[in-house]
Design a protein around this motif. Structure first.
Motif, PDB file in Angstrom:
ATOM      1  N   THR B 168      40.644  74.241 103.141  1.00  0.00           N
ATOM      2  CA  THR B 168      41.259  73.322 102.171  1.00  0.00           C
ATOM      3  C   THR B 168      42.759  73.195 102.389  1.00  0.00           C
ATOM      4  O   THR B 168      43.441  72.515 101.642  1.00  0.00           O
ATOM      5  N   ASP B 169      43.292  73.883 103.393  1.00  0.00           N
ATOM      6  CA  ASP B 169      44.747  73.897 103.517  1.00  0.00           C
ATOM      7  C   ASP B 169      45.267  73.187 104.768  1.00  0.00           C
ATOM      8  O   ASP B 169      46.349  73.484 105.248  1.00  0.00           O
ATOM      9  N   LEU B 170      44.486  72.281 105.321  1.00  0.00           N
ATOM     10  CA  LEU B 170      44.994  71.463 106.429  1.00  0.00           C
ATOM     11  C   LEU B 170      44.596  70.025 106.125  1.00  0.00           C
ATOM     12  O   LEU B 170      43.475  69.769 105.710  1.00  0.00           O
ATOM     13  N   ASN B 171      45.533  69.117 106.305  1.00  0.00           N
ATOM     14  CA  ASN B 171      45.202  67.740 106.002  1.00  0.00           C
ATOM     15  C   ASN B 171      46.107  66.794 106.768  1.00  0.00           C
ATOM     16  O   ASN B 171      47.026  67.222 107.460  1.00  0.00           O
ATOM     17  N   SER B 172      45.821  65.509 106.610  1.00  0.00           N
ATOM     18  CA  SER B 172      46.706  64.500 107.182  1.00  0.00           C
ATOM     19  C   SER B 172      47.618  64.010 106.075  1.00  0.00           C
ATOM     20  O   SER B 172      47.218  63.939 104.917  1.00  0.00           O
ATOM     21  N   PHE B 173      48.845  63.699 106.450  1.00  0.00           N
ATOM     22  CA  PHE B 173      49.824  63.228 105.478  1.00  0.00           C
ATOM     23  C   PHE B 173      50.444  61.929 105.969  1.00  0.00           C
ATOM     24  O   PHE B 173      50.447  61.657 107.167  1.00  0.00           O
ATOM     25  N   ALA B 174      51.004  61.176 105.028  1.00  0.00           N
ATOM     26  CA  ALA B 174      51.747  59.951 105.318  1.00  0.00           C
ATOM     27  C   ALA B 174      50.872  58.901 106.001  1.00  0.00           C
ATOM     28  O   ALA B 174      49.648  59.048 106.068  1.00  0.00           O
ATOM     29  N   GLY B 182      48.899  68.862 109.130  1.00  0.00           N
ATOM     30  CA  GLY B 182      49.392  70.214 108.894  1.00  0.00           C
ATOM     31  C   GLY B 182      49.034  70.673 107.504  1.00  0.00           C
ATOM     32  O   GLY B 182      48.129  70.130 106.869  1.00  0.00           O
ATOM     33  N   ARG B 183      49.769  71.697 107.061  1.00  0.00           N
ATOM     34  CA  ARG B 183      49.588  72.176 105.688  1.00  0.00           C
ATOM     35  C   ARG B 183      50.614  71.488 104.791  1.00  0.00           C
ATOM     36  O   ARG B 183      51.582  70.940 105.287  1.00  0.00           O
ATOM     37  N   ASN B 184      50.457  71.573 103.463  1.00  0.00           N
ATOM     38  CA  ASN B 184      51.480  70.932 102.656  1.00  0.00           C
ATOM     39  C   ASN B 184      52.749  71.769 102.595  1.00  0.00           C
ATOM     40  O   ASN B 184      53.779  71.288 102.172  1.00  0.00           O
TER      41      ASN B 184
END
Lengths: 165, 905
Positions: B168-174, B182-184
């Motif tokens: 739950t701690d890796l995602n796409s951003f922007a 990355g992670r938030n």
């Protein structure tokens, strides 16, 4: 962290969807409406409230240009840089604003009154160049009236959610 | 069989494939990025475009994305058509606009899918002359390195990490050109399977961090087919060596076990062989309190044989982490009567029960593939993420598999990943996970927590629902009975359910209960399988040796007058209480310990014999399902250290006057399989050292291996003679057979034009399926079993809390409970710390807070530990960290008093 007003509004949104996570974008907009932007703490609170991971919510929040993850000024100026505005003098308008407020794109004035951001087409090409301040649309801009417009925001504190000034 | 035409050539395909899958399965070169056989299709990258024609006359066609297009009978497509070809080159070019020109300093260089695909599309010259976007990288912990500038936004990383591994701690951003993976915020990736990002990422964004610290190009590594040493599942791995150190471990594809993914313990734990705790030289201690002195191999031999020849009684203590060959050699040396299993009391009992269940049948054992493809799964008790991590991932894969089946019913293809995920958003209704504490499968499976005895009762009740011959435990409440009925109803409908349990809660009734459920299902005619997570890599192998329990030796130790005990690759401080360990050393004047690293038994022994580790020696393990697998030595040290079985053989040669005993691995294998009946199938299946293809051995080095002479230039200017491997068909050389060897002998995956791990495509019959040269697995318990079922009766009674006391069960940790993995540098930065887990209710009643120091008193022994709160834990039980360094062995499950430590702060 979230106010009762905020949770109440979020609850109303949740009711519209089969999964409460589906209301996440609205929830962020609600928080931003009340606080001006979505802070890390607010993000965490919304994520907990919707039972989703912070990372996932942040991924959604950062995707949208109109969700602010950093503090913005009281009035967010979004100046259109798409083709019609650009042809009809976007550069000049931008230079004037920069000169008037002393800030560049992405910056906020020291008195926290204005943040300047670029935006894409506002759908009003027949009255280009155009910009928005908060929720107000301003069209047919030139180097003179833009100063006047800015002044009107400098003088009166504009409540964010008024429509058509 | 449906046929499609690719560039006017007909190809048979399987129903339900997409075009990309079909083309790659036929060995065609069609570039792709966002697609991955373990992840399915989303059509994000536009790299796999092909031209689709409406009929044979159509020459223009229209462009389609092959990964998103179902392959249907009679379809005509072209990979070579000019339009799609130039489009694919353009896609590469536009990905390259932001990709840095840093291949020479990039860890991925030379085994980069992006490099391979760029070359394949023919994009040779860069025209982009503007500024590239840049990012800040994140610190993602000890395992994975982050370099975002190299990203081509294929989304594979988040699709793997989130959708497959459950992170739950890796995602796409922007968005658009600023998309960031990355992670938030900075921090260690929390998921236990994060290391697979290294192989899933098609370029150098996520790379192997420990490897980066001691980096070599893929072509400069010496590699061999190997088997993970760190749990009982036997995942297939490829360790890579340079300068006598294991630089990294990669996944070795085996569709029946680990397919494309390993756990982080398996990927990063094996560098214990480079640890400073390694034992390279044997040590001798004249008296117990003397400082040990280093002795040569010849002196070791002399001292050992002298001790043995004057010994009245010599006992051998085997090991569940030593090879079959080593255990067999020890048994031969000391005789069956003097051979003990080297297990703790409960491990001994549980292991023989497991063996009894899988031998007796009728349920066959389940491979990980069986788990992935099961139509119902019940986990009774085992905390898989910590004891058999890859099995937990297999359950997640099963949930995906079942969702695909549901989606197929409404016409959604299994490979259409996003559609499947949108269609099935609920948790699985066919996977049930019942554990003592949280199990990290809660997000995908129906899961709840019970006391281990109550889990066993639940198992009995389920079995009773299925077959009334099984006794129903007394006093079960309506809620639990309803759960049992629900689970039984799902299992009853299943055609190939799998029942999973294990030994880590030290509760025999769990094994009985799970066998009862599986057997009751078999009685109904389903092909139910059973799967047990076992304590160590060769636990099952050791159970074939007919060893006596170590506890038996401890009972008779004073009377039995043992002069010499040979402890094989085993640390008895992990098997015996400190009191019993004292008795052991007091009553046995000469303890000889063989091992590859320093541990307490080695430090206390009279003679500590250095043996080589899995990386330098060849041996055989039997995994939890009874699958016999050989791991091959990766390299040989210049100062050669022998395998345990060779050292023991030398002692047998001397003491039994058999000068020519076991000249090589084949000879001891023959002898072993002759004596141990169950292994005879293995003897026929194994490739002998004499096996060659086209008169050549299989090289461990790639044909780009560099520095053969330069590496030793400080010693000699001549190229050394290649080492001769008398034990296997593999050669310590870059010369040899260049084609694809049989599946168990693949030292690395490589094909011209396919330098990355994706080259495994070229080794598969069908993408994601079995390998081209797949050998049939040797599985020991697959023989026809008796149809007669005798259920286990006498279920345990439901747990009743004892006032003022807690029942303590062990808690395993993925990072820390395995003694050798804990020595690996990367894992040592990620170790769990000793603790005692208490339920929320108890903690409140006692006013204990997280971190409160308490004394856990079992009999007269005390452990001072910080409290960890597990809200879900039943009142009256506690979980004590097990196997962590610095924690004394505890005989569990036991009742204990827990009191706040006086010196608590």
């Amino acid at each position: 962290m979230l106010s009762t007003e905020e949770t109440h509004e979020i609850d109303l949104e949740i009711k519209k969807f089969p999964y409460k996570q589906s209301a996440c974008l609205e929830a962020l907009a609600i928080v931003q409406h009340h606080r001006g932007y979505v802070s890390n703490e607010a993000l965490k609170a919304v994520a907990q409230y919707l039972e989703m991971s912070e990372t996932e919510l942040d991924g959604i929040g950062t995707f949208y240009n109109l969700i602010y993850r950093k503090p913005v000024g009281e009035n967010v100026i979004r100046i259109c840089d798409s083709v019609s505005c650009w042809i009809l003098g976007y550069e000049k308008i931008k230079a004037k604003i920069k000169n008037e407020l002393g800030i560049d794109l992405g910056q906020t004035t020291p008195d926290n009154r204005f943040t300047l951001l670029p935006t894409q087409c506002l759908g009003t090409c027949d009255h280009a160049p155009a910009l928005m301040i908060g929720d107000d649309l301003h069209r047919d801009l030139d180097e003179n009236n833009v100063v006047q417009i800015l002044k009107s925001y400098q003088e009166k504190r504009v409540v964010k959610d008024t429509i058509d000034g | 069989m449906p046929t499609i035409f690719i560039d006017d050539k007909p190809y048979f395909i399987k129903e339900g494939q997409n075009l990309l899958h079909a083309a790659l399965s036929h060995g065609l070169d069609l570039p792709y990025f966002c697609w991955h056989p373990g992840l399915g299709s989303v059509g994000a990258c536009r790299q796999c475009a092909v031209q689709h024609f409406k009929d044979a006359e159509d020459t223009k066609g229209r462009m389609v994305m092959s990964c998103m297009t179902p392959a249907t009978d009679g379809m005509r497509v072209s990979i070579e058509h000019e339009t799609c070809k130039s489009f694919r080159a353009d896609v590469s070019e536009w990905m390259m606009t932001n990709h840095p020109h840093d291949c020479p300093v990039c860890d991925e260089g030379g085994e980069c899918h992006l490099q391979d695909m760029t070359v394949m599309t023919g994009h040779n010259y860069r025209q982009f002359r503007f500024k590239k976007r840049t990012f800040n990288n994140q610190k993602l912990g000890p395992f994975v390195n982050h370099e975002m500038n190299r990203c081509i936004t294929c989304y594979r990383c988040v699709r793997y990490y989130r959708d497959v591994a459950g992170g739950t701690d890796l995602n796409s951003f922007a968005s658009s050109n600023r998309v960031y993976f990355g992670r938030n915020e900075d921090g260690t990736l929390e998921n236990e399977f994060s290391g697979n990002l290294v192989e899933v990422c098609p370029t150098g964004v996520f790379t192997d961090k420990p490897f980066k610290a001691f980096f070599n190009r893929k072509w400069d590594l010496q590699m061999a087919p190997s088997v993970c040493q760190l749990c009982s599942l036997g995942c297939n791995i490829i360790p890579g060596e340079r300068f006598e150190s294991i630089r990294r471990v990669q996944n070795r594809y085996n569709h029946e076990i680990n397919d494309y993914f390993l756990c982080d313990k398996g990927r990063f734990g094996h560098s214990f062989v480079n640890s400073k705790e390694r034992l390279f030289v044997s040590m001798w201690r004249q008296k117990a309190k003397d400082v040990a002195s280093e002795i040569s191999q010849e002196e070791t031999f002399q001292s050992a044989t002298k001790l043995l020849s004057s010994s009245k009684r010599t006992v051998g203590i085997g090991s569940p982490r030593a090879s079959l060959e080593a255990n067999f050699a020890l048994r031969t040396l000391v005789g069956e009567d003097n051979f003990y299993d080297g297990l703790s009391r409960h491990d001994s009992v549980l292991l023989s029960k497991v063996k009894q269940i899988v031998q007796r049948g009728p349920a066959l054992t389940a491979s990980l593939q069986n788990v992935k493809e099961a139509d119902a799964i019940l986990v009774l008790g085992e905390d898989l993420i910590n004891t058999a991590p890859r099995l937990a991932l297999a359950i997640r894969q099963n949930v995906i598999h079942m969702a695909q089946k549901k989606a197929a019913a409404v016409g959604i293809a299994a490979w259409n990943d996003l559609a499947v995920r949108n269609f099935v958003r609920e948790k699985s209704d066919t996977v049930f996970v019942v554990t003592a504490s949280k199990n990290k499968l809660e997000d995908v499976a129906a899961s709840f927590q019970l006391h281990p005895d109550n889990i066993a009762c639940l198992g009995y009740a389920i079995a009773h629902e299925l077959n009334s011959e099984v006794e129903l435990p007394k006093g079960m409440d309506a809620d639990l009975l309803a759960k049992a009925r629900l689970i039984a109803a799902v299992l009853r409908e299943a055609k190939n359910p799998v029942i999973i349990s294990g030994t880590s809660l030290y509760t025999e009734a769990l094994l009985d209960a799970s066998a009862n459920v599986a057997w009751a299902l078999c009685r109904q005619g389903s092909s139910a399988r059973i799967c047990y997570a076992l304590p160590e890599a060769n636990s099952m192998g050791l159970s074939l040796m007919n060893a006596k329990p170590l506890s038996l030796l401890m009972e008779e130790i004073v009377a039995s007058k043992v002069s010499v005990a040979i402890v094989l690759e085993n640390d008895l401080s992990r098997r015996l209480s400190s009191e019993n360990l004292g008795i052991f050393f007091k009553n046995i004047p000469s303890v000889i310990a063989l091992d590859s690293f320093q541990q307490q038994t080695v430090r206390q022994s009279k003679l500590a014999v250095a043996t080589c580790s899995f990386s330098e020696g060849t041996g055989t393990f039997v995994n939890n399902e009874g699958r016999v697998q050989r791991y091959y030595s990766v390299f040989e040290r210049k100062e050669k250290i022998l395998e345990s079985w060779r050292i023991l053989r030398d002692w047998i040669r001397k003491s039994k006057k058999k000068a020519s005993l076991w000249k090589n691995l084949d000879e001891i294998t023959d002898d072993m399989c002759r004596e141990i009946d169950t292994l005879s199938a293995f003897d026929q299946a194994i490739y002998r050292a004499s096996f060659q293809i086209d008169g050549q051995k299989i090289p461990r080095e790639t044909n780009g291996y560099s520095g053969r002479t330069a590496m030793v230039a400080n010693l000699t200017m001549h190229e050394p003679k290649p080492l001769v491997d008398v034990d296997s068909p593999l050669a310590h050389s870059m010369e040899g057979y260049e084609g694809q060897p049989p599946s168990s002998l693949i030292p690395f995956f490589w094909e011209p034009g396919w330098n990355s791990v994706q080259s495994v495509n070229k080794y598969q019959k069908e993408i994601g399926g079995e390998l081209k040269n797949q050998q049939p697995a040797v599985r020991l318990f697959d023989k026809q079993k008796s149809k007669k079922i005798v259920f286990f009766q006498r279920p345990p009674s439901l747990f009743k809390q004892q006032s003022g006391k807690w029942q303590i069960f062990p808690r395993y940790f993925i990072f820390g409970s395995e003694e050798r993995a804990a020595l690996s540098l990367a894992i040592s930065e990620h170790l769990s710390v000793p603790c005692i887990g208490i339920g929320h209710e108890d903690a409140q009643k006692q006013k204990w807070l997280p971190g409160s120091m308490v004394n856990v008193e079992i009999d007269s022994k005390k452990w001072r530990l910080p409290v960890v709160i597990h809200p879900e834990l039943e009142s009256g039980m506690a979980l004590m960290a097990h196997g962590l360094a610095g924690m004394d062995y505890a005989e569990l499950p036991s009742y204990a008093c827990i009191r706040l430590s006086e010196s608590a702060t």
